[in-house]
Design an enzyme around this catalytic site. Sequence first.
Site, PDB file in Angstrom:
ATOM      1  N   GLN A 148       0.958  -1.171  -0.534  1.00  0.00           N
ATOM      2  CA  GLN A 148      -0.208   0.364  -0.080  1.00  0.00           C
ATOM      3  C   GLN A 148       0.677   0.858  -0.377  1.00  0.00           C
ATOM      4  O   GLN A 148       0.273   2.282   0.919  1.00  0.00           O
ATOM      5  CB  GLN A 148      -0.432  -0.005   0.660  1.00  0.00           C
ATOM      6  CG  GLN A 148      -1.886  -0.881   0.915  1.00  0.00           C
ATOM      7  CD  GLN A 148      -2.915  -0.798  -0.864  1.00  0.00           C
ATOM      8  OE1 GLN A 148      -2.989   0.645  -0.173  1.00  0.00           O
ATOM      9  NE2 GLN A 148      -3.367  -1.759  -1.213  1.00  0.00           N
ATOM     10  N   SER A 149       1.956   0.941  -0.651  1.00  0.00           N
ATOM     11  CA  SER A 149       2.716   2.481  -0.283  1.00  0.00           C
ATOM     12  C   SER A 149       2.835   3.229  -1.148  1.00  0.00           C
ATOM     13  O   SER A 149       2.285   3.333  -2.997  1.00  0.00           O
ATOM     14  CB  SER A 149       4.390   1.833  -1.126  1.00  0.00           C
ATOM     15  OG  SER A 149       5.131   3.125  -1.378  1.00  0.00           O
ATOM     16  N   ASN A 150       2.549   4.397  -0.636  1.00  0.00           N
ATOM     17  CA  ASN A 150       1.543   5.790  -1.629  1.00  0.00           C
ATOM     18  C   ASN A 150       3.437   6.471  -2.154  1.00  0.00           C
ATOM     19  O   ASN A 150       2.990   6.992  -4.134  1.00  0.00           O
ATOM     20  CB  ASN A 150       2.117   6.909  -0.760  1.00  0.00           C
ATOM     21  CG  ASN A 150       0.643   7.085   0.218  1.00  0.00           C
ATOM     22  OD1 ASN A 150      -0.236   6.303  -0.083  1.00  0.00           O
ATOM     23  ND2 ASN A 150       0.939   6.944   1.170  1.00  0.00           N
ATOM     24  N   CYS A 194       5.489   4.195  -4.229  1.00  0.00           N
ATOM     25  CA  CYS A 194       5.433   3.861  -5.055  1.00  0.00           C
ATOM     26  C   CYS A 194       4.456   3.467  -5.996  1.00  0.00           C
ATOM     27  O   CYS A 194       4.618   4.597  -7.680  1.00  0.00           O
ATOM     28  CB  CYS A 194       5.601   1.941  -5.103  1.00  0.00           C
ATOM     29  SG  CYS A 194       7.196   1.062  -4.773  1.00  0.00           S
TER      30      CYS A 194
END
Length: 350
Positions: free
Chosen positions: A93-95, A97
């Site tokens: 859930q990386s912003n 990336c």
Amino acid sequence: MAVQTQSRNRPLSRAELRARIDRLPRTRLAALPTPLEACPRLTAAIGGPEILVKRDDMTGLAFGGNKARQLEFLFPGILASGCDTIVAGAYTQSNWCRQITAAACRLGLKVELVLVHGIKGPKLTGNLLLDKLMGANVTIVDIDDVQRLPPILEAKTQELKAAGRKPYLVSPFAMSTLSISTVGYVEAMVEIDEQLSARGLKADCVYVSGANMTPAGLLLGAKALGLTTRVVGISPVRWDEDRATDIARIANAAAKHLELDVTVSPADVENDDGYVGPKYGLVTPECREAVKLAASTEGLILDPVYTGKAMAGLIGHVRQGKLRKGETAVFLHTGGMPAVFAYAEDLVDA
Ligand SMILES: Cc1ncc(COP(=O)(O)O)c(C=O)c1O
């Protein structure tokens, strides 16, 4: 501890600091300036300082967030390498990336993401859904910590090279990545000060989800401008090492890019890790309360991992008497909203 007001030389004016920033190569990606919005209902509900929200959730690049400003200064180096593919990684859930994928799409580059399973795993929603929609090739690895990611990213890069591609590995923890990206938040501090001045206001403090580049840039910007504004970082993660030292180190490396004669010391860094809860990425009751309060008073959507905890910290500081009526607090909204959908059941009852 307050930010020391004096740099070794005289403080720079906003125009002078902007001129230093303008000397650096830049790839325009973000919708700037972002709005600075008054939040009278949230202010009244919390009962503390006047709160203004700096809407960096509106920077663009697939739902906005703080990475857009940072990537503007990181991308010139990436593009200069002549690569055709970006290799990056973090949690599913990386912003970071999601926004680097959006930037790569706009610049005609392919993306390979190596994502750590994390709390939300391979659930196809939020940021992971957006990564895939934008065409990133995603590999999910089930390791317990992003700190173990660099050798896996390196192996992916070698694999792509062997296949004839021209990959560029964006090392998430390398000082070269951190320091140049930090310049984006030096500029954000100039922008905040400009917007406040136009309304005849000065900020006593800026609250921000404190991790690396964002508080480091704000702090450096405040020091370079000679502001008394405190930068208060509310940490999304409990670090093993001394965070103040690391944030100061990042700020000072960024100061070199800008040829600023300003030193940020660990004593300048305010970093509160009392709102992390059991661990990074787990929603706490205080975070849930803060997300619901901002949403229901202002229609302002915060995220469950970063900005929700930062707002919980601001509310906590008001309740502890550390922040009072009569003060002016800017809350920097660093984005992260796609995660709201991945965390639906943690935020509201069915
Ligand atoms: C929404 C959000 N806020 C804050 C941060 C922290 O940013 P930085 O590492 O630049 O300090 C992140 C980092 O991923 C983020 O995604």
